[in-house]
Design a protein around this motif. Structure first.
Motif, PDB file in Angstrom:
ATOM      1  N   ASN A 121       0.797  -1.227   0.000  1.00 25.72           N
ATOM      2  CA  ASN A 121       0.000   0.000   0.000  1.00 25.72           C
ATOM      3  C   ASN A 121       0.830   1.277   0.000  1.00 25.72           C
ATOM      4  O   ASN A 121       0.292   2.369   0.223  1.00 25.72           O
ATOM      5  CB  ASN A 121      -0.929  -0.003   1.215  1.00 25.72           C
ATOM      6  N   SER A 122       2.118   1.168  -0.295  1.00 25.79           N
ATOM      7  CA  SER A 122       2.972   2.369  -0.251  1.00 25.79           C
ATOM      8  C   SER A 122       3.427   2.837  -1.627  1.00 25.79           C
ATOM      9  O   SER A 122       4.292   3.716  -1.741  1.00 25.79           O
ATOM     10  CB  SER A 122       4.192   2.101   0.636  1.00 25.79           C
ATOM     11  N   GLY A 123       2.806   2.264  -2.688  1.00 33.01           N
ATOM     12  CA  GLY A 123       3.198   2.648  -4.051  1.00 33.01           C
ATOM     13  C   GLY A 123       3.032   4.137  -4.315  1.00 33.01           C
ATOM     14  O   GLY A 123       3.774   4.723  -5.108  1.00 33.01           O
ATOM     15  N   PHE A 124       2.108   4.762  -3.590  1.00 31.71           N
ATOM     16  CA  PHE A 124       1.864   6.218  -3.749  1.00 31.71           C
ATOM     17  C   PHE A 124       3.135   7.021  -3.497  1.00 31.71           C
ATOM     18  O   PHE A 124       3.342   8.084  -4.068  1.00 31.71           O
ATOM     19  CB  PHE A 124       0.775   6.655  -2.756  1.00 31.71           C
ATOM     20  N   PHE A 125       4.045   6.486  -2.688  1.00 33.48           N
ATOM     21  CA  PHE A 125       5.220   7.249  -2.250  1.00 33.48           C
ATOM     22  C   PHE A 125       6.401   7.118  -3.205  1.00 33.48           C
ATOM     23  O   PHE A 125       7.556   7.312  -2.839  1.00 33.48           O
ATOM     24  CB  PHE A 125       5.577   6.875  -0.813  1.00 33.48           C
ATOM     25  N   SER A 126       6.067   6.798  -4.473  1.00 34.48           N
ATOM     26  CA  SER A 126       7.097   6.819  -5.512  1.00 34.48           C
ATOM     27  C   SER A 126       7.346   8.267  -5.936  1.00 34.48           C
ATOM     28  O   SER A 126       6.403   9.052  -6.079  1.00 34.48           O
ATOM     29  CB  SER A 126       6.626   6.042  -6.742  1.00 34.48           C
ATOM     30  N   SER A 127       8.596   8.609  -6.166  1.00 37.87           N
ATOM     31  CA  SER A 127       8.891   9.971  -6.652  1.00 37.87           C
ATOM     32  C   SER A 127       8.336  10.169  -8.066  1.00 37.87           C
ATOM     33  O   SER A 127       8.123  11.294  -8.497  1.00 37.87           O
ATOM     34  CB  SER A 127      10.394  10.234  -6.615  1.00 37.87           C
ATOM     35  N   ASP A 128       8.045   9.070  -8.796  1.00 36.30           N
ATOM     36  CA  ASP A 128       7.377   9.209 -10.103  1.00 36.30           C
ATOM     37  C   ASP A 128       6.001   9.857  -9.904  1.00 36.30           C
ATOM     38  O   ASP A 128       5.607  10.757 -10.649  1.00 36.30           O
ATOM     39  CB  ASP A 128       7.193   7.834 -10.767  1.00 36.30           C
ATOM     40  N   ARG A 129       5.276   9.420  -8.870  1.00 37.69           N
ATOM     41  CA  ARG A 129       3.958   9.995  -8.592  1.00 37.69           C
ATOM     42  C   ARG A 129       4.095  11.471  -8.171  1.00 37.69           C
ATOM     43  O   ARG A 129       3.341  12.336  -8.618  1.00 37.69           O
ATOM     44  CB  ARG A 129       3.255   9.183  -7.484  1.00 37.69           C
ATOM     45  N   SER A 130       5.110  11.761  -7.382  1.00 37.05           N
ATOM     46  CA  SER A 130       5.340  13.164  -6.989  1.00 37.05           C
ATOM     47  C   SER A 130       5.567  14.021  -8.224  1.00 37.05           C
ATOM     48  O   SER A 130       4.974  15.096  -8.373  1.00 37.05           O
ATOM     49  CB  SER A 130       6.563  13.254  -6.069  1.00 37.05           C
ATOM     50  N   ILE A 131       6.414  13.536  -9.140  1.00 40.26           N
ATOM     51  CA  ILE A 131       6.708  14.314 -10.348  1.00 40.26           C
ATOM     52  C   ILE A 131       5.453  14.472 -11.200  1.00 40.26           C
ATOM     53  O   ILE A 131       5.167  15.544 -11.741  1.00 40.26           O
ATOM     54  CB  ILE A 131       7.855  13.660 -11.142  1.00 40.26           C
ATOM     55  N   GLU A 132       4.642  13.435 -11.274  1.00 35.20           N
ATOM     56  CA  GLU A 132       3.378  13.551 -12.035  1.00 35.20           C
ATOM     57  C   GLU A 132       2.484  14.626 -11.401  1.00 35.20           C
ATOM     58  O   GLU A 132       1.842  15.416 -12.102  1.00 35.20           O
ATOM     59  CB  GLU A 132       2.669  12.196 -12.087  1.00 35.20           C
ATOM     60  N   ASP A 133       2.524  14.728 -10.064  1.00 31.28           N
ATOM     61  CA  ASP A 133       1.748  15.782  -9.388  1.00 31.28           C
ATOM     62  C   ASP A 133       2.301  17.168  -9.734  1.00 31.28           C
ATOM     63  O   ASP A 133       1.560  18.107 -10.003  1.00 31.28           O
ATOM     64  CB  ASP A 133       1.794  15.581  -7.867  1.00 31.28           C
ATOM     65  N   TYR A 134       3.643  17.303  -9.730  1.00 28.63           N
ATOM     66  CA  TYR A 134       4.250  18.596 -10.099  1.00 28.63           C
ATOM     67  C   TYR A 134       3.882  18.944 -11.545  1.00 28.63           C
ATOM     68  O   TYR A 134       3.521  20.076 -11.857  1.00 28.63           O
ATOM     69  CB  TYR A 134       5.784  18.526  -9.956  1.00 28.63           C
ATOM     70  N   LEU A 135       3.929  17.957 -12.443  1.00 26.36           N
ATOM     71  CA  LEU A 135       3.618  18.212 -13.857  1.00 26.36           C
ATOM     72  C   LEU A 135       2.183  18.706 -13.999  1.00 26.36           C
ATOM     73  O   LEU A 135       1.900  19.664 -14.724  1.00 26.36           O
ATOM     74  CB  LEU A 135       3.833  16.931 -14.661  1.00 26.36           C
ATOM     75  N   GLU A 136       1.270  18.116 -13.258  1.00 33.94           N
ATOM     76  CA  GLU A 136      -0.164  18.453 -13.384  1.00 33.94           C
ATOM     77  C   GLU A 136      -0.513  19.744 -12.647  1.00 33.94           C
ATOM     78  O   GLU A 136      -1.199  20.615 -13.188  1.00 33.94           O
ATOM     79  CB  GLU A 136      -0.990  17.293 -12.817  1.00 33.94           C
TER      80      GLU A 136
END
Ligand SMILES: [N-]=[N+]=N[C@]1([C@H](N)O)O[C@H](CO)[C@@H](O)[C@H](O)[C@H]1O
Length: 814
Positions: free
Chosen positions: A790-805
């Motif tokens: 349940n910790s997949g959310f804490f990927s820096s890929d997801r963080s970068i996708e948030d910054y992009l959006e």
């Protein structure tokens, strides 16, 4: 059938071995027979680099010639860790490398170990920057990391015979460093000092001295994207480094003064974490890399253009300001646009605001940089003028919004004698974000409330993340293989939320046992690592309990060591029966800023508790404590996979996010923690039943401050705490010297600003719950597996996708 999508280069082992031999011959000038592990490390690194050059060139040309806005990540720190294994993974050359070096008579581990870890950062902020540029490249987003190539990174930490921290310089460039390409032909001139004069109605800055900023380029290969971005770190050189005339007068030291003055700028990383540094050289460093980088970006995106149309600059690249350290970039871009390209103020301001965004990484008032106006005026006189004008415009804008004078007074960027960089960043950029949901809310509700009220649309959140390539695939190959087996694909490495597919397997006892076996194997490996690196004999048949992070009072290493002392006392005086003792090994890792007195005393205390406990036959096999020296990325990659219980026990409302917490959860450790920073989101996602929560909430902490906090009350109320504090005070851990820790004990009993004593009872109480669960390995590992799942959310890929959006409004190259 397991789907494997990991990049695999078509190069054969034999071909790669030949490439290494070629490098040994032509760059190392040694035969394969003469070569040492260090030679093969450099040769193999250069051979890998050669496989990335084409993608690097392609990424650059697609970035400059395409219509995809790039990202510029401005950071005073990039804590990259060792490069070879990561480059091999992303180039798809890992197997070929392993076989090739064996063919050359070496073990892959010996070659990897020959690399010196670059330490160009203090902690979380610097490592986050490294994870983010890895994710930008892996998502195929065109990007530059811009920073400084410090000659000396974070100090090496050792302990003297009394357990005191000793700092020594970090000579990471003493040996050949194969990853950085120094590019003298793309240097930039950066100036300082002097005065501003009027010429033909125009403001002209007449600087007093200049330095040569020379870029050192590092490739940033993406995982599976086929893209390679650039980390451009500037090193300072002097234009006229040697004064021959002075030398001929035998004034040898004076002869090199110009050189020393210039090179001093990129000489050393300031070792403070979460605390501002008010030194002139620090401001010189910040302006140095930001000015060189802005000029470099204009050179890159407007190649050969003398009068580029810079109104398009914000469409070419958007810059993220990693904390306040690069915020001088805002008046610098204004100066470049107005003084060097003759844009009027309003056009320049419009371009500047669109170009920058600011990430705040702290809630500690003492960490928010405020520069004396006199210092900026002396070092950067034109910039102070521009800052004053920005502030005037800002105040007028606030008046226009009908904001009252008292509020405007509080919000001033320029106060007459100082410049508040966080306020300049908030007004001067398009977006402001915190690094975890709770942190971003507190920024809006407290730290930057006036700004959030005036500019609500600017404020957003992007919760931190970590790269799964380094912190799962490279650090924990056993778990990686098990995840791929469980999911039937390795696609999770570039889409980490796929880990959710493991949730059902947590109900499969056989799979949980396989997971437990991986953890036990990692514990076994760490025992060997600890023996080799620290000469200690760790008992792997104990609960591995870890607290690794910078030493800071708000992180409350003091709470952990008081609980350990309480446990020790309980075992010693039989308060806890032998059967009830759950054998535990506690690992600390923490550097203290050299000038941080109480932090260094806490390290000394932990080392002496370790000395006493580990040499006490009464507790042998029941409790052991280690302060492992020189916590760095390598230690993290070895200790995190072996850890079963992670400590995230900061006072609620103080840790902006934390990122170690994410790495431990993703590697199957359970967390004992407070509702602080990203702990809140980790607990929400892994499930409250799979997280050991204790302690006051932010609101309860605020009430304590409001009501007047009296730590002595808690000392008197809990006999466990009283006994532990008394043992620190009575010389038990200082060979009878009752004064050794007097300042620390005095702080605990009279001030204790971060309320260690108030949270002690809850923390001590939850240990029972932890130990009860640990006695049921299947249930413990089931919960640990659910943390991973349940910790997949804490990927820096997801963080970068948030910054992009939410902030950058761009995406991958086509
Ligand atoms: N400076 N700074 N801030 C920090 C860390 N100390 O580097 O940034 C990290 C990265 O955002 C945070 O996780 C951490 O909570 C925060 O204290």
């Amino acid at each position: 059938m397991t789907e494997i999508t990991a990049p695999k280069s078509p190069v054969t082992t034999a071909e790669f071995a030949d490439e290494i031999r070629e490098q040994l011959k032509y760059t190392q000038n040694v035969t394969a027979e003469q070569a040492t592990a260090a030679d093969v490390y450099v040769a193999a690194s250069k051979a890998v680099r050669n496989h990335l050059v084409d993608s690097w060139f392609k990424t650059q040309s697609d970035m400059v010639n395409g219509n995809t806005k790039a990202v510029g990540y401005f950071s005073a720190e990039f804590l990259m860790g060792k490069q070879l294994e990561n480059a091999l993974l992303n180039a798809g050359l890992t197997e070929q490398f392993d076989e090739a070096v064996k063919e050359l008579g070496f073990q892959p581990k010996d070659i990897v170990d020959a690399e010196y870890e670059p330490g160009l950062g203090n902690g979380g902020l610097g490592r986050l920057a490294a994870c983010y540029i890895d994710s930008l490249a892996s998502l195929g987003v065109p990007a530059f990391g811009y920073g400084i190539q410090y000659k000396y990174g974070i100090f090496k930490q050792t302990f003297d015979e009394n357990g005191k921290q000793v700092e020594t310089p970090d000579y990471w460039l003493n040996n050949e460093e194969p990853w950085g390409h120094i590019d003298y032909n793309r240097d930039q001139k950066v100036s300082f000092g002097g005065e501003v004069v009027e010429e033909n109605g125009k403001k002209v800055w007449k600087p007093a001295w200049s330095v040569r900023a020379v870029p050192v380029d590092y490739m940033v290969p993406g995982y599976e994207s086929g893209r390679v971005n650039t980390l451009r770190l500037w090193t300072a050189k002097s234009y006229d480094e040697f004064d021959l005339l002075t030398f001929n007068k035998s004034e040898y030291l004076d002869a090199v003064k110009p050189q020393v003055k210039a090179e001093n700028i990129s000489k050393i990383l300031y070792p403070e974490d979460s605390t501002k540094v008010g030194k002139e050289l620090r401001l010189e460093q910040q302006y140095f890399f930001v000015s060189a980088s802005l000029h470099d970006a204009i050179r890159v995106f407007y190649p050969g253009e003398a009068k580029p149309d810079l109104t398009t600059f914000p469409n070419k690249i958007t810059f993220q300001l990693n904390d306040t350290h690069p915020v001088i970039g805002i008046p610098e871009l204004m100066r470049i646009l107005i003084d060097e390209y003759d844009y009027d103020w309003d056009t320049a301001w419009s371009i500047t605001q669109k170009t920058f965004n600011y990430t705040c990484h702290t809630l500690l008032p003492e960490a928010l940089e405020v520069w004396p106006a006199s210092l900026i005026g002396e070092l950067l006189p034109r910039h102070l003028e521009i800052i004053k004008k920005i502030n005037e415009q800002f105040e007028d804008e606030l008046k226009g919004k009908g904001i009252d004078d008292a509020t405007i007074e509080r919000m001033r960027i320029y106060t007459g004698d100082s410049v508040r960089m966080a306020y300049l960043a908030t007004y001067g950029g398009s977006y402001v974000n915190g690094v975890a949901a709770l942190h971003s809310q507190l920024l809006k509700d407290v730290t930057l409330k006036d700004f959030s009220d005036a500019y609500p649309d600017k404020f957003t959140n992007v919760t931190n993340g970590v790269t799964p390539r380094r912190f799962i695939k490279l650090a924990n190959p056993g778990l990686s293989d098990l995840i791929t087996e469980g999911l039937g694909t390795d696609k999770w490495l570039s889409n980490l939320e796929l880990l959710e597919g493991l949730v059902p397997l947590a109900q499969d006892d056989e799979f949980v046992k396989k997971f437990a076996a991986v953890k036990n194997a990692n514990k076994h490996n760490f025992v060997a690592f600890a023996k080799q690196h620290y000469g200690i004999d760790v008992d792997e048949n104990t609960l591995f309990n870890t607290m690794v992070k910078r030493l800071h009072e708000y992180k409350r290493q003091s709470l952990k060591i008081l609980a350990v002392i309480s446990k020790y006392a309980a075992i010693k005086n039989g308060t806890v029966s032998a059967d009830d003792i759950l054998p535990r090994t506690v690992f600390f890792g923490a550097k203290a800023a050299p000038g941080y007195y109480l932090a260094k005393m806490t390290i000394e205390l932990i080392n002496n508790v370790s000395r006493v406990v580990n040499n006490d036959p009464d507790v042998k096999g029941k409790l052991a404590v280690y302060m492992l020296p020189n916590y760095n990325i390598e230690m993290a990659q070895n200790l995190i996979p072996a850890t079963e219980l992670d400590e995230q026990i900061s006072q609620a409302g103080k840790e902006a996010s934390g990122t170690g917490n994410m790495k431990f959860a993703l590697n199957g450790a359970l967390t004992v923690g407070t509702l602080d920073g990203a702990n809140v989101e980790i607990r929400e996602r892994v499930g409250a039943e799979n997280f050991f929560l204790f302690g006051m909430t932010v609101e309860e902490v605020e009430k304590q401050y409001a009501d007047g906090y009296d730590p002595a009350k808690y000392y008197e109320a809990d006999p466990r705490l009283k006994q532990a504090v008394n043992l620190v005070a009575d010389g038990t851990f200082s060979n009878g010297d009752r004064n050794a820790y007097a300042p620390l004990v005095a702080d605990w009993l009279t001030k204790d600003w971060f309320m260690t004593l108030a949270d002690f009872s809850a923390y001590a109480d939850i240990q029972g719950e932890i130990e009860q669960l640990y006695r049921d390995p299947l249930e413990w590992n089931r919960k640990a597996l659910l943390n991973v799942a349940n910790s997949g959310f804490f990927s820096s890929d997801r963080s970068i996708e948030d910054y992009l959006e939410r902030i950058w409004h761009t995406g991958p190259l086509a």
